[in-house]
Motif scaffolding. Structure first.
Motif, PDB file in Angstrom:
ATOM      1  N   TYR A 101     -16.373  -8.664  -9.929  1.00 17.48           N
ATOM      2  CA  TYR A 101     -14.963  -9.067  -9.619  1.00 17.48           C
ATOM      3  C   TYR A 101     -13.919  -8.303 -10.261  1.00 17.48           C
ATOM      4  CZ  TYR A 101     -10.799 -11.626 -10.588  1.00 17.48           C
ATOM      5  OH  TYR A 101      -9.357 -11.968 -10.513  1.00 17.48           O
ATOM      6  N   ARG A 102     -13.981  -7.864 -11.315  1.00 15.41           N
ATOM      7  CA  ARG A 102     -13.212  -6.828 -11.902  1.00 15.41           C
ATOM      8  C   ARG A 102     -12.925  -5.569 -11.157  1.00 15.41           C
ATOM      9  NH1 ARG A 102     -10.253 -10.173 -15.150  1.00 15.41           N
ATOM     10  NH2 ARG A 102     -11.732 -11.394 -16.385  1.00 15.41           N
ATOM     11  N   LEU A 103     -14.132  -5.263 -10.583  1.00 14.11           N
ATOM     12  CA  LEU A 103     -13.944  -3.899  -9.628  1.00 14.11           C
ATOM     13  C   LEU A 103     -12.945  -4.332  -8.277  1.00 14.11           C
ATOM     14  CD1 LEU A 103     -17.402  -2.491  -9.881  1.00 14.11           C
ATOM     15  CD2 LEU A 103     -15.445  -1.306 -10.746  1.00 14.11           C
ATOM     16  N   THR A 104     -13.217  -5.480  -8.197  1.00 12.80           N
ATOM     17  CA  THR A 104     -12.392  -5.768  -6.855  1.00 12.80           C
ATOM     18  C   THR A 104     -10.821  -6.054  -7.240  1.00 12.80           C
ATOM     19  OG1 THR A 104     -14.083  -7.204  -6.036  1.00 12.80           O
ATOM     20  CG2 THR A 104     -12.045  -7.740  -5.280  1.00 12.80           C
ATOM     21  N   GLU A 105     -10.673  -6.267  -8.211  1.00 14.49           N
ATOM     22  CA  GLU A 105      -9.177  -6.872  -8.960  1.00 14.49           C
ATOM     23  C   GLU A 105      -8.633  -5.265  -9.307  1.00 14.49           C
ATOM     24  OE1 GLU A 105      -7.095  -8.873 -12.779  1.00 14.49           O
ATOM     25  OE2 GLU A 105      -9.284  -8.388 -12.896  1.00 14.49           O
ATOM     26  N   ALA A 106      -9.562  -4.293  -9.823  1.00 17.39           N
ATOM     27  CA  ALA A 106      -8.914  -2.982 -10.265  1.00 17.39           C
ATOM     28  C   ALA A 106      -8.550  -2.319  -8.943  1.00 17.39           C
ATOM     29  CB  ALA A 106      -9.905  -2.288 -11.079  1.00 17.39           C
ATOM     30  N   TYR A 107      -9.653  -2.279  -8.004  1.00 15.53           N
ATOM     31  CA  TYR A 107      -9.362  -1.245  -6.896  1.00 15.53           C
ATOM     32  C   TYR A 107      -8.021  -2.121  -5.926  1.00 15.53           C
ATOM     33  CZ  TYR A 107     -13.716   1.440  -7.276  1.00 15.53           C
ATOM     34  OH  TYR A 107     -14.566   2.322  -7.666  1.00 15.53           O
ATOM     35  N   MET A 108      -7.827  -3.234  -5.965  1.00 20.04           N
ATOM     36  CA  MET A 108      -6.748  -3.878  -5.344  1.00 20.04           C
ATOM     37  C   MET A 108      -5.548  -3.365  -5.772  1.00 20.04           C
ATOM     38  SD  MET A 108      -7.569  -5.667  -2.617  1.00 20.04           S
ATOM     39  CE  MET A 108      -6.042  -6.906  -2.315  1.00 20.04           C
ATOM     40  N   ALA A 109      -5.528  -3.338  -7.274  1.00 19.81           N
ATOM     41  CA  ALA A 109      -4.396  -2.905  -8.176  1.00 19.81           C
ATOM     42  C   ALA A 109      -3.788  -1.535  -7.696  1.00 19.81           C
ATOM     43  CB  ALA A 109      -4.880  -3.106  -9.614  1.00 19.81           C
ATOM     44  N   ILE A 110      -4.865  -0.641  -7.356  1.00 20.79           N
ATOM     45  CA  ILE A 110      -4.482   0.815  -7.117  1.00 20.79           C
ATOM     46  C   ILE A 110      -4.445   1.087  -5.845  1.00 20.79           C
ATOM     47  CG2 ILE A 110      -5.121   1.600  -9.540  1.00 20.79           C
ATOM     48  CD1 ILE A 110      -7.684   2.711  -8.331  1.00 20.79           C
ATOM     49  N   GLY A 111      -4.840   0.084  -5.062  1.00 22.87           N
ATOM     50  CA  GLY A 111      -4.391   0.346  -3.370  1.00 22.87           C
ATOM     51  C   GLY A 111      -6.039   0.994  -2.824  1.00 22.87           C
ATOM     52  N   ILE A 112      -7.031   0.787  -3.369  1.00 17.63           N
ATOM     53  CA  ILE A 112      -8.191   1.535  -2.871  1.00 17.63           C
ATOM     54  C   ILE A 112      -9.050   0.125  -2.145  1.00 17.63           C
ATOM     55  CG2 ILE A 112     -10.472   2.722  -3.013  1.00 17.63           C
ATOM     56  CD1 ILE A 112      -8.888   4.265  -5.627  1.00 17.63           C
ATOM     57  N   VAL A 113      -8.346  -0.317  -1.200  1.00 21.41           N
ATOM     58  CA  VAL A 113      -8.883  -1.680  -0.680  1.00 21.41           C
ATOM     59  C   VAL A 113     -10.463  -1.410  -0.104  1.00 21.41           C
ATOM     60  CG1 VAL A 113      -6.433  -2.199  -0.015  1.00 21.41           C
ATOM     61  CG2 VAL A 113      -7.602  -1.134   1.680  1.00 21.41           C
ATOM     62  N   GLY A 114     -10.741  -0.431   0.285  1.00 24.97           N
ATOM     63  CA  GLY A 114     -12.091  -0.496   0.963  1.00 24.97           C
ATOM     64  C   GLY A 114     -13.122  -0.639  -0.088  1.00 24.97           C
ATOM     65  N   GLU A 115     -12.950  -0.189  -1.486  1.00 31.32           N
ATOM     66  CA  GLU A 115     -13.919  -0.224  -2.315  1.00 31.32           C
ATOM     67  C   GLU A 115     -13.636  -1.837  -2.930  1.00 31.32           C
ATOM     68  OE1 GLU A 115     -15.968   1.746  -2.185  1.00 31.32           O
ATOM     69  OE2 GLU A 115     -16.133   2.962  -3.938  1.00 31.32           O
ATOM     70  N   ALA A 116     -12.479  -2.336  -2.701  1.00 34.61           N
ATOM     71  CA  ALA A 116     -12.281  -3.550  -3.289  1.00 34.61           C
ATOM     72  C   ALA A 116     -12.896  -4.720  -2.372  1.00 34.61           C
ATOM     73  CB  ALA A 116     -10.709  -3.948  -3.368  1.00 34.61           C
ATOM     74  N   GLN A 117     -13.100  -4.477  -0.914  1.00 35.46           N
ATOM     75  CA  GLN A 117     -13.771  -5.272   0.065  1.00 35.46           C
ATOM     76  C   GLN A 117     -15.099  -5.251  -0.109  1.00 35.46           C
ATOM     77  OE1 GLN A 117     -11.394  -3.132   3.168  1.00 35.46           O
ATOM     78  NE2 GLN A 117     -11.429  -5.205   4.114  1.00 35.46           N
ATOM     79  N   THR A 118     -15.779  -4.035  -0.505  1.00 30.40           N
ATOM     80  CA  THR A 118     -16.984  -3.780  -0.782  1.00 30.40           C
ATOM     81  C   THR A 118     -17.528  -4.397  -1.955  1.00 30.40           C
ATOM     82  OG1 THR A 118     -16.974  -1.629   0.321  1.00 30.40           O
ATOM     83  CG2 THR A 118     -18.876  -2.113  -1.243  1.00 30.40           C
ATOM     84  N   ALA A 119     -16.957  -4.211  -3.190  1.00 27.72           N
ATOM     85  CA  ALA A 119     -17.302  -5.216  -4.261  1.00 27.72           C
ATOM     86  C   ALA A 119     -17.179  -6.620  -4.148  1.00 27.72           C
ATOM     87  CB  ALA A 119     -16.289  -4.613  -5.535  1.00 27.72           C
ATOM     88  N   ALA A 120     -16.295  -7.000  -3.489  1.00 26.45           N
ATOM     89  CA  ALA A 120     -16.563  -8.539  -3.059  1.00 26.45           C
ATOM     90  C   ALA A 120     -17.518  -8.682  -2.168  1.00 26.45           C
ATOM     91  CB  ALA A 120     -14.952  -8.911  -2.299  1.00 26.45           C
ATOM     92  N   ALA A 121     -17.746  -8.140  -1.258  1.00 30.29           N
ATOM     93  CA  ALA A 121     -18.809  -8.350  -0.261  1.00 30.29           C
ATOM     94  C   ALA A 121     -20.155  -8.465  -0.913  1.00 30.29           C
ATOM     95  CB  ALA A 121     -18.717  -7.220   0.957  1.00 30.29           C
ATOM     96  N   VAL A 122     -20.393  -7.280  -1.758  1.00 27.15           N
ATOM     97  CA  VAL A 122     -21.696  -7.178  -2.500  1.00 27.15           C
ATOM     98  C   VAL A 122     -22.022  -8.271  -3.405  1.00 27.15           C
ATOM     99  CG1 VAL A 122     -22.818  -5.773  -4.186  1.00 27.15           C
ATOM    100  CG2 VAL A 122     -21.770  -4.588  -1.912  1.00 27.15           C
ATOM    101  N   LEU A 123     -20.763  -9.022  -4.040  1.00 26.32           N
ATOM    102  CA  LEU A 123     -20.832 -10.068  -4.973  1.00 26.32           C
ATOM    103  C   LEU A 123     -21.013 -11.113  -4.212  1.00 26.32           C
ATOM    104  CD1 LEU A 123     -20.387 -11.313  -7.723  1.00 26.32           C
ATOM    105  CD2 LEU A 123     -17.605 -11.281  -7.142  1.00 26.32           C
ATOM    106  N   GLY A 124     -20.719 -11.331  -3.018  1.00 29.24           N
ATOM    107  CA  GLY A 124     -20.947 -12.596  -2.255  1.00 29.24           C
ATOM    108  C   GLY A 124     -22.426 -12.516  -1.642  1.00 29.24           C
ATOM    109  N   HIS A 125     -22.770 -11.551  -1.191  1.00 31.32           N
ATOM    110  CA  HIS A 125     -24.132 -11.248  -0.680  1.00 31.32           C
ATOM    111  C   HIS A 125     -25.091 -11.646  -1.707  1.00 31.32           C
ATOM    112  CE1 HIS A 125     -27.089 -10.030   2.106  1.00 31.32           C
ATOM    113  NE2 HIS A 125     -27.588  -9.257   1.312  1.00 31.32           N
TER     114      HIS A 125
END
Length: 302
Positions: free
Chosen positions: A238-262
């Motif tokens: 979750y924190r990776l999703t948060e940090a990546y979203m904050a610096i605009g690297i949305v692809g990694e944020a989406q991946t972190a969220a997806a892996v977390l959900g899976h």
């Protein structure tokens, strides 16, 4: 015959010999008197008395008596320090006996129960060194590891002791994989690794608060790559999703969220990650080439 005449008359060889021996005896006695004079003065009489008296300080006691006294002090009197001393005395007085081997292990155990971890480690290490093939060597090795483990500090402090505890616990598993202590050691290893992950999370959160997102990502990445089997991995994603979203690297944020959900669909952290991605007009979506995705496939998750 007058005394003067007797003195002037020749002596037989036997008479001369007798006189010579008598003179020597007198001289020796006189020497002892001279030697005794300084000893009787200057307060040294007590030293002479101690030298001549019988000293019972170093009289050995039977090994089994000392051992049983140690057990009594430990079990009945609850005086663990006194018990340890009794067990050590067995080892000192009867170093090559079977009682000494048993007492060395009991000494380590007493020290452990008393919370004197350094002394426990010392006694247990000596036991393993002297008796590596003993059936109790696994327990002695476990006492060493447990002593390190019980000194693990809270996550706000340096975790050097935690790393030392993990190394000692892994030694138990490596040397005695089929022993009952190997299972206990594995459980403690997991708890110690959880502690190290918790330290990384605490530092990562600090960087998030300071808005140093790159430094935060490095900490959370450590949790995901090195401590993915701990309870902290869900929050780390979750924190990776948060940090990546904050610096605009949305692809990694989406991946972190997806892996977390899976991997953790019922996690509250996934709900927060999902909402965070959605707030940016996006959906959780896994990029198979991301380091996050590769890490979880490598360990059999995802």
């Amino acid at each position: 015959m007058s005394a003067m005449r007797m003195a002037l008359e020749p002596r037989s060889s036997s008479d001369v010999s007798g006189l010579t021996k008598a003179a020597r005896t007198l001289r020796f006695a006189a020497g002892l008197i001279v030697l005794a004079l300084p000893l009787s003065g200057c307060g040294t009489g007590a030293l002479w008395d101690k030298f001549m008296s019988k000293d019972d300080t170093f009289v050995d006691e039977p090994a089994d008596k000392l051992y049983n006294e140690g057990l009594y002090m430990m079990n009945e009197k609850k005086d663990l320090k006194a018990a340890s001393k009794k067990f050590e005395e067995v080892d000192r007085q009867h170093p090559y006996s079977d009682w000494a081997r048993k007492s060395l292990l009991m000494s380590a155990y007493s020290y452990y129960q008393a919370g004197d971890y350094d002394s426990c480690i010392g006694s247990a290490t000596r036991y393993v060194t002297l008796h590596p093939g003993s059936p109790d060597a696994a327990y002695a090795q476990y006492l060493i590891a447990a002593s390190h483990f019980d000194q693990i500090p809270d996550i706000s402090r340096d975790q050097g002791r935690t790393e030392k505890a993990i190394a000692a616990l892994e030694e138990v598993v490596r040397k005695y994989p089929t022993s009952e202590y190997a299972t206990q050691a594995k459980n403690k290893i997991q708890a110690a690794r959880d502690q190290l992950a918790g330290k990384e999370m605490a530092v990562g959160r600090y960087y998030i608060e300071k808005r140093d997102f790159t430094a935060a990502i490095n900490r959370f990445k450590t949790v995901v790559t090195q401590y993915q089997t701990t309870r902290h991995v869900e929050e780390a994603l979750y924190r990776l999703t948060e940090a990546y979203m904050a610096i605009g690297i949305v692809g990694e944020a989406q991946t972190a969220a997806a892996v977390l959900g899976h991997n953790f669909p019922d996690s509250r952290w996934y709900k927060d990650a999902y909402n965070l991605v959605k707030s940016g007009g996006l959906e959780p979506s896994e990029n198979q080439g991301s380091w996050i995705s590769r890490t979880f496939k490598k360990i059999g998750l995802g």
